[in-house]
Design an enzyme around this catalytic site. Structure first.
Site, PDB file in Angstrom:
ATOM      1  N   CYS A  45      36.188 -26.859 -37.726  1.00 44.87           N
ATOM      2  CA  CYS A  45      36.674 -27.567 -38.575  1.00 44.87           C
ATOM      3  C   CYS A  45      36.912 -26.709 -39.738  1.00 44.87           C
ATOM      4  O   CYS A  45      38.066 -26.519 -40.607  1.00 44.87           O
ATOM      5  CB  CYS A  45      36.085 -28.884 -38.912  1.00 44.87           C
ATOM      6  SG  CYS A  45      37.369 -30.166 -37.715  1.00 44.87           S
TER       7      CYS A  45
ATOM      8  N   CYS B  40       8.333 -28.389 -18.499  1.00 47.52           N
ATOM      9  CA  CYS B  40       7.676 -29.444 -19.283  1.00 47.52           C
ATOM     10  C   CYS B  40       8.255 -30.806 -19.029  1.00 47.52           C
ATOM     11  O   CYS B  40       7.514 -31.986 -18.943  1.00 47.52           O
ATOM     12  CB  CYS B  40       7.837 -29.212 -20.527  1.00 47.52           C
ATOM     13  SG  CYS B  40       7.125 -27.562 -20.583  1.00 47.52           S
ATOM     14  N   HIS B  41       9.987 -30.599 -19.089  1.00 43.41           N
ATOM     15  CA  HIS B  41      10.600 -32.457 -19.315  1.00 43.41           C
ATOM     16  C   HIS B  41      10.692 -32.659 -18.551  1.00 43.41           C
ATOM     17  O   HIS B  41      10.765 -33.656 -18.346  1.00 43.41           O
ATOM     18  CB  HIS B  41      11.992 -31.882 -20.220  1.00 43.41           C
ATOM     19  CG  HIS B  41      11.825 -31.431 -21.799  1.00 43.41           C
ATOM     20  ND1 HIS B  41      10.930 -32.459 -22.913  1.00 43.41           N
ATOM     21  CD2 HIS B  41      11.217 -30.321 -22.968  1.00 43.41           C
ATOM     22  CE1 HIS B  41      10.771 -31.096 -23.850  1.00 43.41           C
ATOM     23  NE2 HIS B  41      11.261 -30.251 -23.938  1.00 43.41           N
TER      24      HIS B  41
ATOM     25  N   CYS C 219      12.245 -24.676 -28.952  1.00 45.67           N
ATOM     26  CA  CYS C 219      11.798 -24.764 -27.631  1.00 45.67           C
ATOM     27  C   CYS C 219      11.569 -23.672 -27.183  1.00 45.67           C
ATOM     28  O   CYS C 219      10.703 -23.234 -26.636  1.00 45.67           O
ATOM     29  CB  CYS C 219      12.227 -25.750 -26.754  1.00 45.67           C
ATOM     30  SG  CYS C 219      11.042 -27.484 -26.419  1.00 45.67           S
TER      31      CYS C 219
ATOM     32  N   CYS D 219      39.399 -33.741 -41.064  1.00 50.25           N
ATOM     33  CA  CYS D 219      38.422 -33.124 -39.376  1.00 50.25           C
ATOM     34  C   CYS D 219      38.747 -34.558 -38.177  1.00 50.25           C
ATOM     35  O   CYS D 219      38.145 -35.493 -38.301  1.00 50.25           O
ATOM     36  CB  CYS D 219      37.273 -32.785 -39.586  1.00 50.25           C
ATOM     37  SG  CYS D 219      36.670 -31.527 -37.909  1.00 50.25           S
TER      38      CYS D 219
ATOM     39  N   ARG E 281      16.570 -27.246 -32.801  1.00 48.68           N
ATOM     40  CA  ARG E 281      15.606 -27.992 -32.176  1.00 48.68           C
ATOM     41  C   ARG E 281      14.965 -27.611 -30.703  1.00 48.68           C
ATOM     42  O   ARG E 281      14.073 -27.223 -29.985  1.00 48.68           O
ATOM     43  CB  ARG E 281      15.303 -29.834 -31.816  1.00 48.68           C
ATOM     44  CG  ARG E 281      14.530 -30.251 -31.139  1.00 48.68           C
ATOM     45  CD  ARG E 281      13.126 -29.944 -32.149  1.00 48.68           C
ATOM     46  NE  ARG E 281      12.053 -30.316 -31.216  1.00 48.68           N
ATOM     47  CZ  ARG E 281      10.723 -29.874 -30.676  1.00 48.68           C
ATOM     48  NH1 ARG E 281      11.117 -28.535 -30.038  1.00 48.68           N
ATOM     49  NH2 ARG E 281       9.646 -30.173 -30.514  1.00 48.68           N
TER      50      ARG E 281
HETATM   51  C1  HEC Z   1       6.281 -25.496 -22.853  1.00 45.84           C
HETATM   52  C2  HEC Z   1       6.990 -26.587 -22.292  1.00 45.84           C
HETATM   53  C3  HEC Z   1       8.338 -27.074 -23.577  1.00 45.84           C
HETATM   54  C4  HEC Z   1       9.092 -26.047 -22.392  1.00 45.84           C
HETATM   55  C5  HEC Z   1       9.091 -25.667 -21.570  1.00 45.84           C
HETATM   56  C6  HEC Z   1      10.080 -26.839 -23.401  1.00 45.84           C
HETATM   57  N1  HEC Z   1      10.271 -27.991 -24.289  1.00 45.84           N
HETATM   58 FE1  HEC Z   1      11.152 -29.127 -25.178  1.00 45.84          FE
HETATM   59  N2  HEC Z   1       9.095 -29.547 -25.659  1.00 45.84           N
HETATM   60  C7  HEC Z   1       8.361 -29.580 -25.711  1.00 45.84           C
HETATM   61  C8  HEC Z   1       7.466 -30.405 -26.528  1.00 45.84           C
HETATM   62  C9  HEC Z   1       5.781 -30.794 -26.593  1.00 45.84           C
HETATM   63  C10 HEC Z   1       8.437 -31.354 -27.549  1.00 45.84           C
HETATM   64  C11 HEC Z   1       7.834 -32.175 -28.574  1.00 45.84           C
HETATM   65  C12 HEC Z   1       7.835 -33.559 -28.378  1.00 45.84           C
HETATM   66  C13 HEC Z   1       7.861 -34.201 -29.840  1.00 45.84           C
HETATM   67  O1  HEC Z   1       8.876 -34.740 -30.287  1.00 45.84           O
HETATM   68  O2  HEC Z   1       6.558 -34.646 -30.139  1.00 45.84           O
HETATM   69  C14 HEC Z   1       9.579 -30.868 -26.707  1.00 45.84           C
HETATM   70  C15 HEC Z   1      10.892 -30.967 -27.585  1.00 45.84           C
HETATM   71  C16 HEC Z   1      12.014 -30.970 -27.414  1.00 45.84           C
HETATM   72  C17 HEC Z   1      13.217 -31.727 -27.869  1.00 45.84           C
HETATM   73  C18 HEC Z   1      12.925 -33.024 -28.665  1.00 45.84           C
HETATM   74  C19 HEC Z   1      12.299 -34.251 -28.465  1.00 45.84           C
HETATM   75  C20 HEC Z   1      13.463 -35.007 -28.678  1.00 45.84           C
HETATM   76  O3  HEC Z   1      13.050 -36.363 -28.490  1.00 45.84           O
HETATM   77  O4  HEC Z   1      14.761 -34.891 -28.570  1.00 45.84           O
HETATM   78  C21 HEC Z   1      13.978 -31.264 -26.978  1.00 45.84           C
HETATM   79  C22 HEC Z   1      15.506 -31.240 -27.524  1.00 45.84           C
HETATM   80  C23 HEC Z   1      13.600 -30.532 -25.979  1.00 45.84           C
HETATM   81  N3  HEC Z   1      12.245 -30.208 -25.972  1.00 45.84           N
HETATM   82  C24 HEC Z   1      14.804 -29.599 -25.807  1.00 45.84           C
HETATM   83  C25 HEC Z   1      13.882 -28.217 -24.288  1.00 45.84           C
HETATM   84  C26 HEC Z   1      15.284 -26.887 -23.840  1.00 45.84           C
HETATM   85  C27 HEC Z   1      16.784 -27.506 -23.965  1.00 45.84           C
HETATM   86  C28 HEC Z   1      13.846 -26.277 -23.522  1.00 45.84           C
HETATM   87  C29 HEC Z   1      14.974 -25.423 -22.754  1.00 45.84           C
HETATM   88  C30 HEC Z   1      15.233 -23.893 -23.094  1.00 45.84           C
HETATM   89  C31 HEC Z   1      12.734 -26.794 -23.554  1.00 45.84           C
HETATM   90  N4  HEC Z   1      12.863 -28.324 -24.706  1.00 45.84           N
HETATM   91  C32 HEC Z   1      11.464 -26.635 -22.742  1.00 45.84           C
HETATM   92  C33 HEC Z   1       7.793 -28.598 -24.437  1.00 45.84           C
HETATM   93  C34 HEC Z   1       8.224 -27.502 -24.120  1.00 45.84           C
END
Ligand code: HEC
Length: 266
Positions: free
Chosen positions: A112, A179-180, A224, A76, A220
């Protein structure tokens, strides 16, 4: 070998369960410090981290001749040549000419298994993909991310990912950015929230001790989606790949590295 491993897994499960109870009795713990503490506990009591067990399982699966074609996955190509795993995960997702698709780690493993081993996509076990992801990722531990969209297909995927990132959906009219990006650097219920430039998505696949399971990046992202009341897309589908390209390309721009692989997190 098999029995040894299931014994160890059973032991780790019991251990994690005990730790889980201990955790709920505490309050207001810093999630990063807590993850560090849990990791140390695993090291001291079991001598091995759960993520390493998954990776060991994956290594076995990788070398085994399996499927209708009775082939291993050693041929692969993850982007650096057949069987070249060192650093490959740090450059995924990327475009592959053989499937004519942009693939992330999980999708590449699945394709693969289809092309080399003759499996049908529908019959591939999620658990196998997780173990194999852990193994391949373990060869890129702490390496600098290098996801740079270059081909027209990669650039299109990045653009789709950015669109999805800002696309409002669901009853709550939410998107990832709310959020992010808006809350990046602050905390939502004790959880530090990161933006893609700050390295969001650089720790997967990772063992989540609160869930006592290995989560891939697709797992993950699905988590979300569900937590904001939107049905998660099917695994290996375009939304995951697009969002991963967007987040990891931004994380690359922010000069982030992968964490220890597989990660260990809350
Ligand atoms: C309501 C708020 C909220 C929304 C909307 C949201 N997230 Fe999150 N997300 C969080 C929180 C809170 C965490 C946890 C942080 C932790 O790990 O403690 C998180 C964690 C993550 C992580 C892993 C953390 C890391 O450090 O890698 C990923 C990847 C992620 N979100 C992607 C997304 C994606 C893509 C979307 C849209 C589809 C999304 N999130 C929408 C609140 C949100």
């Amino acid at each position: 070998m098999r029995t040894d491993r299931s014994l160890i897994t059973g032991f780790l499960l019991a251990l994690a369960f005990g730790l889980g109870i201990a955790l709920t009795q505490q309050q207001e713990v810093d999630p990063f410090k807590e993850a560090q503490r849990q990791r140390e506990l695993f090291r001291q009591t079991a001598g091995i981290l759960p993520g390493e067990l998954y990776a060991a399982q994956g290594e076995e699966l990788f070398a085994q001749k399996r499927g209708p074609r009775n082939a291993s996955l050693e041929a692969c190509d993850f982007g650096l040549g057949p069987g070249k795993l060192e650093g490959a995960h740090a450059q995924l997702p990327r475009y592959f000419a053989d499937t004519r698709r942009v693939e992330d780690l999980e999708t590449r493993i699945a394709s693969c298994m289809v092309r080399l081993q003759g499996f049908k996509l529908a019959e591939i076990k999620r658990e196998d993909i997780k173990a194999l992801s852990a193994f391949v990722a373990s060869k890129s531990s702490e390496m600098p991310l290098r996801v740079v969209p270059r081909t027209s297909q990669e650039i299109a995927m990045y653009n789709l990912g950015r669109e999805l990132w800002f696309h409002r959906a669901g009853n709550r009219d939410m998107n990832c950015s709310i959020c992010h990006d808006a809350y990046a650097g602050s905390r939502v219920r004790l959880s530090p929230v990161r933006s893609p430039r700050q390295g969001l998505s650089n720790e997967w696949p990772a063992y989540r001790f609160e869930a006592d399971k290995l989560y891939t990046l697709q797992d993950r992202i699905a988590f979300c989606y569900v937590s904001i009341g939107i049905a998660a897309p099917e695994f290996y589908s375009e939304p995951y790949i697009a969002l991963s390209v967007y987040m990891l390309a931004e994380a690359t721009r922010g000069r982030n590295s992968l964490t220890e692989m597989p990660g260990f997190t809350r």
